[in-house]
Motif scaffolding. Structure first.
Motif, PDB file in Angstrom:
ATOM      1  N   ASP A 106      46.784  48.644  26.123  1.00  0.00           N
ATOM      2  CA  ASP A 106      47.142  47.931  27.350  1.00  0.00           C
ATOM      3  C   ASP A 106      46.772  46.455  27.174  1.00  0.00           C
ATOM      4  N   VAL A 109      44.405  43.975  29.338  1.00  0.00           N
ATOM      5  CA  VAL A 109      42.937  43.874  29.398  1.00  0.00           C
ATOM      6  C   VAL A 109      42.422  42.566  28.802  1.00  0.00           C
ATOM      7  N   LEU A 119      51.259  39.029  41.240  1.00  0.00           N
ATOM      8  CA  LEU A 119      50.826  38.131  42.323  1.00  0.00           C
ATOM      9  C   LEU A 119      51.936  37.140  42.681  1.00  0.00           C
TER      10      LEU A 119
ATOM     11  N   ALA B  44      39.724  41.259  31.323  1.00  0.00           N
ATOM     12  CA  ALA B  44      40.602  41.204  32.497  1.00  0.00           C
ATOM     13  C   ALA B  44      40.731  42.542  33.211  1.00  0.00           C
ATOM     14  N   GLY B  45      39.949  43.554  32.810  1.00  0.00           N
ATOM     15  CA  GLY B  45      39.954  44.793  33.573  1.00  0.00           C
ATOM     16  C   GLY B  45      39.975  46.049  32.739  1.00  0.00           C
ATOM     17  N   VAL B  46      39.875  47.176  33.446  1.00  0.00           N
ATOM     18  CA  VAL B  46      39.910  48.493  32.806  1.00  0.00           C
ATOM     19  C   VAL B  46      41.345  48.801  32.382  1.00  0.00           C
ATOM     20  N   GLY B  48      44.859  50.169  32.005  1.00  0.00           N
ATOM     21  CA  GLY B  48      45.715  50.994  32.855  1.00  0.00           C
ATOM     22  C   GLY B  48      45.459  50.867  34.352  1.00  0.00           C
ATOM     23  N   ASP B  49      44.378  50.187  34.735  1.00  0.00           N
ATOM     24  CA  ASP B  49      44.058  50.064  36.169  1.00  0.00           C
ATOM     25  C   ASP B  49      44.714  48.796  36.710  1.00  0.00           C
ATOM     26  N   ARG B  50      45.982  48.909  37.090  1.00  0.00           N
ATOM     27  CA  ARG B  50      46.753  47.741  37.524  1.00  0.00           C
ATOM     28  C   ARG B  50      46.160  47.094  38.784  1.00  0.00           C
ATOM     29  N   GLN B  53      43.096  45.097  37.667  1.00  0.00           N
ATOM     30  CA  GLN B  53      43.500  43.924  36.889  1.00  0.00           C
ATOM     31  C   GLN B  53      44.060  42.832  37.801  1.00  0.00           C
ATOM     32  N   ARG B  54      44.843  43.258  38.772  1.00  0.00           N
ATOM     33  CA  ARG B  54      45.429  42.296  39.705  1.00  0.00           C
ATOM     34  C   ARG B  54      44.345  41.657  40.579  1.00  0.00           C
ATOM     35  N   ALA B  57      42.455  39.095  38.464  1.00  0.00           N
ATOM     36  CA  ALA B  57      43.257  37.874  38.267  1.00  0.00           C
ATOM     37  C   ALA B  57      43.320  37.063  39.556  1.00  0.00           C
ATOM     38  N   HIS B  58      43.473  37.766  40.679  1.00  0.00           N
ATOM     39  CA  HIS B  58      43.551  37.073  41.971  1.00  0.00           C
ATOM     40  C   HIS B  58      42.248  36.341  42.274  1.00  0.00           C
ATOM     41  N   LEU B  61      41.934  33.321  40.150  1.00  0.00           N
ATOM     42  CA  LEU B  61      42.869  32.252  40.532  1.00  0.00           C
ATOM     43  C   LEU B  61      42.497  31.597  41.858  1.00  0.00           C
TER      44      LEU B  61
END
Lengths: 170, 125
Positions: A106, A109, A119, B44-46, B48-50, B53-54, B57-58, B61
């Motif tokens: 993925d 990541v 977003l 940026a995250g785990v 597969g965990d959308r 991750q979002r 990022a939010h 930002l």
């Protein structure tokens, strides 16, 4: 904030400067000197609201697109430009210094292009720059970093009309 | 990455940096960072965990609009399993630093050679 600022104690953050020093000491390598900046950074306010802002994603995890030339693993100061509509299944990763198991499954990541695109789609963020900028970190030559990679990324960020740069190291 | 953030900010563009390496980022002293308490390679995250991750990022930002001075903010997200023991093990995990371009797969190398020629894409003599 000074560079010596410590993480909140309840975080139990891993001290990678200390871990690297221990690993290198054990191998008899000279101590690696991480960048130290005592002087405060520039701090500019964004010129537009987030909903109107153009974002450029800049990532150091060795991300490239199928068809791109890969990164060498020895002070490669080149960067790749990934069109912002590139689907994750066209993204690849190569790096000499971190476990890429997750990134190759993925890429989000280490390269949150898809997250920022989501977003943008929902109007939270204005737009993505036409391309994201990627390179392979772990450049040991500070001179080449400063003379080659840094000016190129600064120039492209400005040429792309970015209001905000989101930087993602590994 | 802290050096690059400082240079971009100095050119007039606001920056925000994700990091999972507090000490390295604090030493480089970038304008704004969001710390994610994850093992390296997952800033940026785990996988597969959308949603996570979002959210990360939010939050990163939003920093240029919410942080009033340089510093490192902390993301509330947790890694789903224990990881610190391995991260603190002082073993040199680096692989040899090859001079020629490296690829995730042979198919990628072939695609790059098709697009850019053998000399550029594979470093073959």
């Amino acid at each position: 904030m000074s560079p010596s600022v410590s993480p909140p104690e309840d975080l139990d953050a891993v001290d990678y400067i200390g871990v690297t020093k221990s690993a290198y000491d054990a191998l008899g390598y000279p101590t690696y000197r991480w960048a130290e900046n005592e002087d405060p950074p520039a701090f500019v306010p964004p010129s537009v609201e987030l909903a109107d802002a153009t974002v450029v994603v800049i990532a150091s995890g060795g991300v490239y697109r199928v068809g791109d030339v890969g990164f060498t693993h020895k002070d490669d100061t080149s960067h790749r430009e990934i069109p912002s509509d590139t689907p994750d299944d066209q993204l690849r990763v190569t790096h000499f210094a971190y476990d890429q198991t997750a990134a190759r499954t993925d890429p989000s990541v280490v390269f949150p292009l898809q997250a920022v695109r989501s977003l943008v789609d929902d109007g939270v963020v204005g737009a993505l720059a036409d391309v994201a900028l990627t390179f392979m970190g772990g450049i040991y030559s500070q001179r080449r970093l400063h003379e080659e990679l840094v000016p190129a990324l600064v120039q492209r960020t400005n040429e792309l009309g970015a209001d905000v740069a989101l930087l993602v190291p590994v | 990455m802290g050096l690059i953030a400082r240079a971009i900010e100095a050119s007039g563009v606001a920056t925000t940096t994700l990091t999972s390496a507090w000490s390295i980022t604090a030493s480089a002293n970038p304008p704004r960072a969001l710390y994610t308490d994850f093992p390296l390679g997952h800033t940026a995250g785990v996988p597969g965990d959308r949603d996570m991750q979002r959210a990360i990022a939010h939050a990163a930002l939003e920093a240029p609009w919410t942080m009033t001075e340089p510093g490192i903010a902390v993301s509330p997200h947790q890694w789903p399993e224990e990881w610190r023991t391995e991260a603190r093990d002082p073993i040199d995990h680096r692989t040899p630093r090859h001079d020629a371009p490296q690829y995730q797969s042979d198919a990628d190398r072939a695609a790059a050679i098709a697009a850019h020629g053998e000399e550029t894409a594979c470093g073959c003599e």
